[in-house]
Design a protein around this motif. Structure first.
Motif, PDB file in Angstrom:
ATOM      1  N   LYS A 222       0.825  -1.231  -0.167  1.00  0.00           N
ATOM      2  CA  LYS A 222       0.168  -0.026   0.197  1.00  0.00           C
ATOM      3  C   LYS A 222       0.813   1.185  -0.094  1.00  0.00           C
ATOM      4  O   LYS A 222       0.737   2.256  -0.702  1.00  0.00           O
ATOM      5  CB  LYS A 222      -0.896   0.238   1.243  1.00  0.00           C
ATOM      6  CG  LYS A 222      -1.998  -0.935   1.178  1.00  0.00           C
ATOM      7  CD  LYS A 222      -2.840  -0.590  -0.179  1.00  0.00           C
ATOM      8  CE  LYS A 222      -4.289  -1.333  -0.012  1.00  0.00           C
ATOM      9  NZ  LYS A 222      -5.233  -0.905  -1.071  1.00  0.00           N
TER      10      LYS A 222
ATOM     11  N   SER B  47       1.031   4.299  -2.966  1.00  0.00           N
ATOM     12  CA  SER B  47       0.765   5.619  -2.810  1.00  0.00           C
ATOM     13  C   SER B  47       2.081   6.497  -3.222  1.00  0.00           C
ATOM     14  O   SER B  47       1.894   7.557  -2.767  1.00  0.00           O
ATOM     15  CB  SER B  47       0.354   5.687  -1.470  1.00  0.00           C
ATOM     16  OG  SER B  47       1.466   5.629  -0.508  1.00  0.00           O
TER      17      SER B  47
ATOM     18  N   TYR C  39       4.021   6.776   4.858  1.00  0.00           N
ATOM     19  CA  TYR C  39       2.724   6.123   4.789  1.00  0.00           C
ATOM     20  C   TYR C  39       2.074   5.548   6.097  1.00  0.00           C
ATOM     21  O   TYR C  39       1.005   6.078   6.273  1.00  0.00           O
ATOM     22  CB  TYR C  39       2.858   5.062   3.597  1.00  0.00           C
ATOM     23  CG  TYR C  39       1.379   4.343   3.651  1.00  0.00           C
ATOM     24  CD1 TYR C  39       0.467   4.973   2.788  1.00  0.00           C
ATOM     25  CD2 TYR C  39       1.321   3.269   4.266  1.00  0.00           C
ATOM     26  CE1 TYR C  39      -0.740   4.144   2.694  1.00  0.00           C
ATOM     27  CE2 TYR C  39      -0.090   2.461   4.052  1.00  0.00           C
ATOM     28  CZ  TYR C  39      -1.040   3.048   3.334  1.00  0.00           C
ATOM     29  OH  TYR C  39      -2.423   2.533   3.382  1.00  0.00           O
TER      30      TYR C  39
END
Length: 73
Positions: free
Chosen positions: A36, A40, A47
């Motif tokens: 993830k 991004s 993150y």
């Protein structure tokens, strides 16, 4: 939802006279989190730091009473 359920239990126990130390946190370890973060276009650490900051906002918004917030980084 789990944090709200834990909050209810902690508040109940405090009202019953128990000495409660309520810990909450984020699980920032694993392939899913790494994936993830890369999706991004960020390094993983920024993150997960951003994600953890959202929990602080949630604490204030919901009036949560946890005593300590931990990261599993």
């Amino acid at each position: 939802m789990e944090i709200v359920q834990a909050e209810i239990i902690a508040r109940y126990q405090r009202r019953m006279g128990a000495d409660v130390f309520f810990i909450s946190g984020t699980d920032e370890h694993g392939q899913k989190i790494a994936h993830k973060g890369k999706e991004s276009d960020q390094d993983v650490q920024p993150y997960v730091d951003n994600y953890a900051a959202e929990f602080t906002t949630l604490k204030d918004a919901l009036g949560l009473s946890y005593d300590r917030f931990i990261h599993t980084t």
